[in-house]
Design a protein around this motif. Structure first.
Motif, PDB file in Angstrom:
ATOM      1  N   UNK A  29       0.828  -1.186   0.000  1.00 30.40           N
ATOM      2  CA  UNK A  29       0.000   0.000   0.000  1.00 30.40           C
ATOM      3  C   UNK A  29       0.875   1.253   0.000  1.00 30.40           C
ATOM      4  N   UNK A  30       0.624   2.184  -0.925  1.00 29.69           N
ATOM      5  CA  UNK A  30       1.275   3.498  -0.884  1.00 29.69           C
ATOM      6  C   UNK A  30       0.460   4.368   0.066  1.00 29.69           C
ATOM      7  N   UNK A  31       1.075   4.742   1.197  1.00 28.99           N
ATOM      8  CA  UNK A  31       0.358   5.503   2.222  1.00 28.99           C
ATOM      9  C   UNK A  31       0.521   7.000   2.070  1.00 28.99           C
ATOM     10  N   UNK A  32       1.602   7.423   1.390  1.00 28.08           N
ATOM     11  CA  UNK A  32       1.880   8.851   1.292  1.00 28.08           C
ATOM     12  C   UNK A  32       2.730   9.131   0.063  1.00 28.08           C
ATOM     13  N   UNK A  33       2.462  10.274  -0.590  1.00 31.75           N
ATOM     14  CA  UNK A  33       3.393  10.834  -1.571  1.00 31.75           C
ATOM     15  C   UNK A  33       4.120  11.974  -0.876  1.00 31.75           C
ATOM     16  N   UNK A  34       5.454  11.949  -0.978  1.00 34.09           N
ATOM     17  CA  UNK A  34       6.275  12.885  -0.211  1.00 34.09           C
ATOM     18  C   UNK A  34       7.323  13.509  -1.135  1.00 34.09           C
ATOM     19  N   UNK A  35       7.054  14.714  -1.668  1.00 34.20           N
ATOM     20  CA  UNK A  35       8.002  15.350  -2.575  1.00 34.20           C
ATOM     21  C   UNK A  35       9.239  15.880  -1.848  1.00 34.20           C
ATOM     22  N   UNK A  36      10.419  15.634  -2.434  1.00 31.71           N
ATOM     23  CA  UNK A  36      11.695  16.141  -1.919  1.00 31.71           C
ATOM     24  C   UNK A  36      12.340  17.052  -2.953  1.00 31.71           C
ATOM     25  N   UNK A  37      12.655  18.276  -2.563  1.00 38.60           N
ATOM     26  CA  UNK A  37      13.411  19.149  -3.444  1.00 38.60           C
ATOM     27  C   UNK A  37      14.846  18.664  -3.549  1.00 38.60           C
ATOM     28  N   UNK A  38      15.406  18.712  -4.760  1.00 37.78           N
ATOM     29  CA  UNK A  38      16.793  18.300  -4.947  1.00 37.78           C
ATOM     30  C   UNK A  38      17.413  18.951  -6.162  1.00 37.78           C
ATOM     31  N   UNK A  39      18.665  19.384  -6.022  1.00 37.88           N
ATOM     32  CA  UNK A  39      19.400  19.920  -7.173  1.00 37.88           C
ATOM     33  C   UNK A  39      19.904  18.746  -8.000  1.00 37.88           C
ATOM     34  N   UNK A  40      19.692  18.812  -9.323  1.00 41.10           N
ATOM     35  CA  UNK A  40      20.045  17.701 -10.217  1.00 41.10           C
ATOM     36  C   UNK A  40      19.347  16.411  -9.786  1.00 41.10           C
ATOM     37  N   UNK A  41      18.128  16.552  -9.262  1.00 33.70           N
ATOM     38  CA  UNK A  41      17.286  15.441  -8.835  1.00 33.70           C
ATOM     39  C   UNK A  41      17.902  14.641  -7.687  1.00 33.70           C
ATOM     40  N   UNK A  42      18.881  15.195  -7.003  1.00 36.06           N
ATOM     41  CA  UNK A  42      19.594  14.464  -5.950  1.00 36.06           C
ATOM     42  C   UNK A  42      18.967  14.723  -4.583  1.00 36.06           C
ATOM     43  N   UNK A  43      18.790  13.648  -3.811  1.00 35.83           N
ATOM     44  CA  UNK A  43      18.236  13.784  -2.466  1.00 35.83           C
ATOM     45  C   UNK A  43      19.298  14.229  -1.462  1.00 35.83           C
ATOM     46  N   UNK A  44      20.528  14.398  -1.924  1.00 37.84           N
ATOM     47  CA  UNK A  44      21.569  14.921  -1.060  1.00 37.84           C
ATOM     48  C   UNK A  44      21.543  16.434  -0.934  1.00 37.84           C
ATOM     49  N   UNK A  45      20.596  17.068  -1.604  1.00 41.93           N
ATOM     50  CA  UNK A  45      20.459  18.523  -1.584  1.00 41.93           C
ATOM     51  C   UNK A  45      20.127  19.018  -0.183  1.00 41.93           C
ATOM     52  N   UNK A  46      20.751  20.120   0.224  1.00 38.42           N
ATOM     53  CA  UNK A  46      20.543  20.681   1.560  1.00 38.42           C
ATOM     54  C   UNK A  46      19.286  21.553   1.558  1.00 38.42           C
ATOM     55  N   UNK A  47      18.130  20.903   1.760  1.00 39.41           N
ATOM     56  CA  UNK A  47      16.852  21.610   1.679  1.00 39.41           C
ATOM     57  C   UNK A  47      16.672  22.642   2.786  1.00 39.41           C
ATOM     58  N   UNK A  48      17.338  22.427   3.918  1.00 40.32           N
ATOM     59  CA  UNK A  48      17.110  23.352   5.033  1.00 40.32           C
ATOM     60  C   UNK A  48      17.658  24.754   4.758  1.00 40.32           C
ATOM     61  N   UNK A  49      18.527  24.872   3.741  1.00 34.86           N
ATOM     62  CA  UNK A  49      19.043  26.193   3.380  1.00 34.86           C
ATOM     63  C   UNK A  49      18.469  26.703   2.057  1.00 34.86           C
ATOM     64  N   UNK A  50      17.436  26.021   1.579  1.00 35.77           N
ATOM     65  CA  UNK A  50      16.784  26.448   0.338  1.00 35.77           C
ATOM     66  C   UNK A  50      15.881  27.646   0.615  1.00 35.77           C
ATOM     67  N   UNK A  51      16.081  28.724  -0.121  1.00 36.37           N
ATOM     68  CA  UNK A  51      15.233  29.905  -0.014  1.00 36.37           C
ATOM     69  C   UNK A  51      15.107  30.533  -1.396  1.00 36.37           C
ATOM     70  N   UNK A  52      13.953  30.352  -2.045  1.00 37.64           N
ATOM     71  CA  UNK A  52      13.779  30.868  -3.405  1.00 37.64           C
ATOM     72  C   UNK A  52      13.875  32.383  -3.441  1.00 37.64           C
TER      73      UNK A  52
END
Length: 572
Positions: A328-351
């Motif tokens: 069962x898929x219980x949740x869809x959870x989008x992650x921001x990433x540079x070059x589609x990488x989940x190693x991106x430091x999202x906590x310092x992302x500010x558009x």
């Protein structure tokens, strides 16, 4: 379950003034309430504390023993419990309270809980002369009288066995003694099962059935319709079988664990990775867990205001892969990433353009909400570790976004995936607009390396503590749940399968091909037995099926995978 409270006598490590309490003016006291509370009328209440000094377990030299002293009562105008508003209580332990590895177990008498209110006072160690070696300001709640605070399983097993032995003796007793003996035995069983009724439905059912059987037996005795031995054998056999079932229940490790709405493991979808039915989802089906589908969303930089998503067809393919494997898929959870990488430091992302970002982000979430609606997925995560953007000053943007989603998909549940900033009150207003509070939990477990698989669950008990924020996860989760009147979803928790996985989130050996699944099994056990015993928590998502957090293999059933299998069946 008895939780262990860990205190370090090196005061600079405590910073108890940061502890989150419900009253501002008692912030200087350490909040014990997530791990311990009292109740009027309880006796021999176990309080387990581990004392450390600079991270090293206390050795208890010079005959030191634990003590607890203070006042129990209501708060005065300064939000303090004093002799004017409370009753003085005190406990001084003995060497018998010392259980090793820096731990003490104080079985507090009922005199420590004289009335409902708050305990506020001191917990520490003193030597044989009564001189205090170390002292902590602490507080916890004392609740009104109610006999079902907890169940200490071992004593009940012992008492039940004694009663069963007594029943056997009845069968061999003389007829003249039979009536009084059997009546006395039945009353003992009724009293004992009444004591363990608690909140556990199955034990309650067994207790009710046993009581009814005994009452029927007593009525026959009172009517002088004494049964034959064969009839008695059948009746006693049925009763003892039901009691055996009660014993089995209270002996089971799951006794006291509560049922979860969501037991899941995270899988990640990107343009270059697709979780498959033949590997990731095959194992999740084996473990009887659902999945949180992490969907990567691309940004060009940490200031890019125009995130880009994958095509819906690719997301649908991942959902179909899970469904085909029975997951069962219980949740869809989008992650921001540079070059589609989940190693991106999202906590310092500010558009650079906040308005533009939220317009784009709302459209992206509407896209995922439609997929949730189409596939019967109950949860959508609206942000993951977007620390700067979830500060309270941006709340109006999130309120508008949530309103847009709810207007079109009113039954879709919305949550967050906040990192350790959820300890900061300047970051938590977003929890007021979602349905479920979502937090990522990555505690500091231990300073020990797992050499040869020698670490035990005792080595990491009481470790749900954030050393950076100097906060207790259990206490904070309870505080947030109470404040916002919402359940909490542990959206991420996990460790790497390396010998230092419990020491560092990112292992020094994460690129190594070797795996220490024992480390992960310990972290899983702690999660189930301590963190998930918090009834404010409605679900979890273990991180992760992919490297370097992978915890299973096609070549074997690893210790970690078996641990997940064993515990999930107890909480679903």
């Amino acid at each position: 379950m008895i939780s262990t409270i860990t205190l370090d006598t090196y005061k600079q490590q405590i910073k108890s003034g940061d502890a989150f309490n419900i009253k501002e003016s008692i912030k200087s006291a350490y909040d014990m309430s997530a791990a311990f509370n009292g109740r009027v009328g309880d006796e021999q209440v176990p309080l387990v504390v581990q004392f450390k000094e600079r991270g090293i377990a206390q050795r208890f030299e010079d005959g030191v023993v634990p003590f607890l002293t203070g006042f129990v009562g209501s708060l005065d105008e300064n939000d303090q419990v004093t002799a004017e508003t409370g009753e003085a209580v005190s406990y001084v332990g003995t060497s018998d309270d010392i259980v090793g590895l820096g731990r003490v177990k104080m079985n507090l008498p009922g005199t420590m809980f004289p009335q409902e209110g708050f305990f506020q006072g001191f917990l520490g160690l003193q030597n044989a002369d009564g001189k205090r070696v170390t002292t902590f300001n602490v507080w916890f709640r004392v609740y009104g009288g109610n006999p079902d605070m907890f169940v200490n399983k071992a004593p009940f097993r012992t008492e039940l066995q004694k009663l069963l032995d007594a029943a056997e003796q009845l069968l061999a007793s003389q007829s003249g003694q039979f009536k009084a003996s059997l009546n006395d035995w039945s009353q003992q069983v009724i009293a004992l099962l009444t004591r363990i009724n608690g909140d556990y439905a199955e034990v309650q059912t067994i207790s009710t059935t046993v009581k009814a059987s005994l009452e029927e037996l007593e009525n026959k005795i009172k009517a002088d319709g004494l049964m034959t031995k064969s009839e008695l054998d059948v009746t006693i056999g049925a009763i003892t079988a039901r009691i055996d079932k009660a014993v089995e229940l209270v002996s089971d490790e799951s006794f006291g664990l509560h049922q979860l709405d969501y037991a899941t493991v995270s899988t990640t979808l990107s343009p270059t990775s697709m979780p498959s039915a033949s590997y990731e989802y095959k194992h999740l089906a084996k473990q009887s867990v659902g999945t949180v589908l992490v969907v990567m969303v691309n940004v060009a930089s940490s200031t890019d205001s125009s995130p880009i998503t994958m095509d819906d067809s690719r997301v649908q393919q991942a959902i179909d892969n899970a469904t085909s494997a029975g997951v069962k898929v219980s949740m869809i959870k989008p992650h921001l990433g540079a070059n589609w990488s989940d190693g991106f430091d999202r906590q310092h992302y500010l558009p650079s353009n906040i308005d533009e970002f939220f317009e784009n982000w709302t459209n992206i979430l509407l896209q995922y909400a439609a997929l949730c609606d189409k596939n019967g997925i109950p949860l959508l995560c609206i942000e993951c570790e977007q620390t700067l953007l979830t500060a309270n000053n941006y709340l109006s943007y999130w309120t508008k976004l949530v309103g847009t989603l709810k207007s079109k998909y009113p039954n879709l549940l919305l949550t967050t995936a906040s990192n350790s900033v959820f300890f900061d009150d300047d970051q938590t207003d977003i929890f007021g607009v979602v349905d479920i509070i979502g937090v990522n939990v990555y505690p500091n477990y231990t300073y020990k390396i797992d050499v040869g698989g020698n670490l035990t669950i005792q080595d990491i008990q009481g470790s749900y503590y954030d050393n950076v924020m100097n906060m207790n996860y259990m206490s904070r989760i309870s505080t947030l749940s109470y404040r916002y009147q919402k359940k909490v979803f542990i959206t991420e928790i996990g460790v790497m399968p390396q010998d230092d996985g419990l020491v560092h989130l990112m292992s020094d050996h994460y690129a190594d091909s070797s795996r220490d699944y024992h480390v992960q099994a310990l972290a899983m056990r702690l999660m189930f037995e301590e963190l998930l015993s918090n009834k404010n928590i409605c679900g979890f998502s273990w991180w992760h099926t992919g490297e370097p957090f992978d915890y299973f293999s096609d070549s074997q059933t690893t210790e970690a995978e078996q641990t997940m299998i064993d515990y999930v069946k107890k909480v679903k």
